[in-house]
Write a protein that holds these residues in place. Sequence first.
Motif, PDB file in Angstrom:
ATOM      1  N   UNK A 292      28.694  29.102  43.192  1.00 45.32           N
ATOM      2  CA  UNK A 292      28.371  29.992  42.067  1.00 45.32           C
ATOM      3  C   UNK A 292      29.572  30.888  41.783  1.00 45.32           C
ATOM      4  N   UNK A 293      30.509  30.407  40.999  1.00 47.77           N
ATOM      5  CA  UNK A 293      31.765  31.116  40.754  1.00 47.77           C
ATOM      6  C   UNK A 293      31.716  31.814  39.401  1.00 47.77           C
ATOM      7  N   UNK A 294      32.116  33.074  39.368  1.00 44.45           N
ATOM      8  CA  UNK A 294      32.146  33.845  38.123  1.00 44.45           C
ATOM      9  C   UNK A 294      33.557  33.843  37.527  1.00 44.45           C
ATOM     10  N   UNK A 295      33.631  34.210  36.264  1.00 44.40           N
ATOM     11  CA  UNK A 295      34.943  34.444  35.644  1.00 44.40           C
ATOM     12  C   UNK A 295      35.431  35.783  36.158  1.00 44.40           C
ATOM     13  N   UNK A 296      36.004  35.777  37.362  1.00 47.57           N
ATOM     14  CA  UNK A 296      36.201  37.013  38.109  1.00 47.57           C
ATOM     15  C   UNK A 296      37.136  37.985  37.407  1.00 47.57           C
ATOM     16  N   UNK A 297      38.248  37.520  36.861  1.00 50.76           N
ATOM     17  CA  UNK A 297      39.193  38.479  36.309  1.00 50.76           C
ATOM     18  C   UNK A 297      38.655  39.132  35.049  1.00 50.76           C
ATOM     19  N   UNK A 298      37.910  38.369  34.258  1.00 47.57           N
ATOM     20  CA  UNK A 298      37.314  38.975  33.068  1.00 47.57           C
ATOM     21  C   UNK A 298      36.299  40.035  33.458  1.00 47.57           C
ATOM     22  N   UNK A 299      35.532  39.751  34.492  1.00 46.49           N
ATOM     23  CA  UNK A 299      34.545  40.714  34.961  1.00 46.49           C
ATOM     24  C   UNK A 299      35.214  41.963  35.512  1.00 46.49           C
ATOM     25  N   UNK A 300      36.141  41.746  36.447  1.00 45.40           N
ATOM     26  CA  UNK A 300      36.803  42.883  37.091  1.00 45.40           C
ATOM     27  C   UNK A 300      37.617  43.693  36.086  1.00 45.40           C
ATOM     28  N   UNK A 301      38.477  43.012  35.345  1.00 50.76           N
ATOM     29  CA  UNK A 301      39.385  43.705  34.437  1.00 50.76           C
ATOM     30  C   UNK A 301      38.627  44.411  33.326  1.00 50.76           C
ATOM     31  N   UNK A 302      37.652  43.733  32.765  1.00 48.07           N
ATOM     32  CA  UNK A 302      36.895  44.338  31.673  1.00 48.07           C
ATOM     33  C   UNK A 302      36.185  45.600  32.099  1.00 48.07           C
ATOM     34  N   UNK A 303      35.537  45.542  33.256  1.00 47.24           N
ATOM     35  CA  UNK A 303      34.804  46.716  33.735  1.00 47.24           C
ATOM     36  C   UNK A 303      35.751  47.851  34.114  1.00 47.24           C
ATOM     37  N   UNK A 304      36.880  47.493  34.746  1.00 52.67           N
ATOM     38  CA  UNK A 304      37.845  48.521  35.141  1.00 52.67           C
ATOM     39  C   UNK A 304      38.428  49.219  33.915  1.00 52.67           C
ATOM     40  N   UNK A 305      38.819  48.456  32.906  1.00 48.26           N
ATOM     41  CA  UNK A 305      39.399  49.051  31.707  1.00 48.26           C
ATOM     42  C   UNK A 305      38.361  49.878  30.956  1.00 48.26           C
ATOM     43  N   UNK A 306      37.117  49.396  30.900  1.00 49.54           N
ATOM     44  CA  UNK A 306      36.062  50.183  30.244  1.00 49.54           C
ATOM     45  C   UNK A 306      35.884  51.523  30.932  1.00 49.54           C
ATOM     46  N   UNK A 307      35.927  51.505  32.260  1.00 52.15           N
ATOM     47  CA  UNK A 307      35.750  52.761  32.981  1.00 52.15           C
ATOM     48  C   UNK A 307      36.930  53.698  32.753  1.00 52.15           C
TER      49      UNK A 307
END
Length: 736
Positions: A292-307
């Motif tokens: 069960x692999x996620x699009x990890x960089x989109x998840x991490x980067x998007x959330x970090x930049x939003x914050x």
Amino acid sequence: MTRYHLLRPRAASAALALALTVGLAVAAVPTPAGATVPTRTAAAPAPPAVDPWALNLQQWMWQIRNVIGDRPLNKVVMPGSHDAGSWGITDKTGVCDTASQAKMARKNPQVAAAISITQISPITEQLNSGSRYLDLRLCKQGGKWYTYHGGPLGALFFDDPATGRKGEVDDIAQWIRNHPDEVVTIELNTSVPADPDPLDTRDTQAEDNAEAVELLGKAIGTAHMADRGRLSPTSTYNQFMADGANVVLLDHKSATSHGWDWPVSNMESRDSYVENEDWGDLFKQVFKNLGDQNAVIDLISGKAIDRDEHVLTTDTGDPSKFFVLSGNVDSTLAIPDAAYDVVSNGMNYKPDGLPYMLYLARAHNIKLLEKIEGEWRYSGIAKNTNVVQIDFINMGGHRADGSLIGSGDMSAAIIANNTPVTAPGTMVGTERLADGSWTAAQALPGAYGALEFAGGERAVTAMPNGDVQFLAYGVDKHLYHNILRANGSWQGWHRVVSDVLDRQLNGGRLAMASTPDGTMQALVVDKDGNLLHALRRPDGTWAETGWAGVRDNDHHVMQAKNVSVTGLSNNSVKVLVYGRDGAMRLTERHMDGTWDQAGWQTLPGTGDAKVFFGRDLSITATPDDTLQIAAIGVDGNVWHMSRNQQGTNSTWGMPRVANNQPMRASSVSIAALMDGSAQLLAVGADGNTYHTTRAANGDWSPFGAVTGPWGRPLAATDVKMAGLPGGKTYTLVDAR
């Protein structure tokens, strides 16, 4: 590609250099052909913009000292290294037994190393790449001191007296001695063994923590370290230089009483992390769902930049402390994908030849760089953040558009924010005091928690008690009202009308004026060109009639293109407009609410013209109710006339710049003071704001430039001004 410490050359590609210069440098506003540029006589020259391509990252603080010299250190925007010492971690360097993730690191050293390495080169190379903040984490293991992150150990940090082996601190200390004009802030966090014997009264943990501080001070030399008795986060760069101090040590354990050992309470930070789960628990979850692999960089980067974006727009830091914004990605979120990739590809898996965390950091940094060079190039970072802490600080790569990223570009883009650009459309205010000096220009606070208010048309008026009232359209096209009270506090922005009426007003031209009884009267031009009037009583309530149409001479609703209004001593108001045909017209609303039976009167033009036609207009009244009218004619020049109580008009005159040339402008505003003088503002042909004074005897001073935020000219698209009690005026501009 590496450019760690050389003067960063212009790009070989002229197209690339041009694209980056346009994106990062503060560009001058071109002057239209044939325009007369006003002579700047009233403001000091603005500091130059920081050109990221011309920075020598080894000594950038000294290089831009004319920009940051008188700025508090906690308002100097600087790159920072997250887990600066993690570059030395491998899957064979060992484990810090006292670290929070020691168990996981011993069990899975390859995965632990893959998600713990956040930098690729030694700390001196990070300093050469522009970093001036080091997140330094040290572990005492086996009597020696190493860098560490999470669980894995990195390189030896302090010298090993038993073997004579040199630690990394020696190179760092030498760098600091070689760069006395560069202020380096070190945040020290230690992990040490617990007290070995509960019956032993010695606090060995405190002794170990103190040892790390003492060794650091000895290696660097305490003469280089800032004394908190003389300096603070709000001390300026120049004050640090004058004191001979170029190292600030922030100690998480406050381990000693030395003046150069600052408690970490002098700093606050805002993490971009979005998860706090235990790494070990996450690691267990991975092996339950390996596929069960996620699009990890989109998840991490998007959330970090939003914050981070939330911090930059709504979360102001403590003005007395250092402030660190974490621009790094959350390694806890990387564990599932890291473990899956490592297990699937072999325990030495390195995508693109990089440890997994650096691979993710590079992808995130490309997105982060786009923000720093773009939207975050505005004032948010410099207003409430001074350290932007990042992973892989000297990475190279390519932007989303394919252009090259040099190894120092992340740092250079961050440093360029030391001359931030106020976002277009932001409302900026400043006061001119009675002695002729100006207060610092600042953006108005925003609505709904935002740090700044940006939008469209706006108006301002001063009340008899010294309050300043505002009407403005937000970016949502809603009409808002606010008050800056005489004591400096703000009421806050409140919606004025319903959604239905907002759609009718549609962001049209606004004007407002006060009368001696404390009433505020407002006018607006709606989307159909109708002129509407509303009234706010002294008790803060709005008249029940709402926004009522103002009649023209044919008893229809007056059609207008622009409007200005001023209060008179008898509590009536004079309203000045450009009608739909572009002609200047004047009428009066009496204190009893009726409108002048004579209706609207056209005003004569310049020379022999029967009617004045123009582009912008403004009206004010001196204490004897003489009207002062400023306008921009069809020729693009600023004109002025007065009209006494009997309705006699003066001829139109032309306030001028220092070289006796006409003032060409796109926006104009005039405000009268109690001594019979008036002040006039104009947005010149170069897009900057200029000011002049008309004495009570009618003499004008030459136009001079108004200084805006960060010492640069106050660039604007529109300008409004109100006269305050005590000989002051309030200026409101829509930032260009």
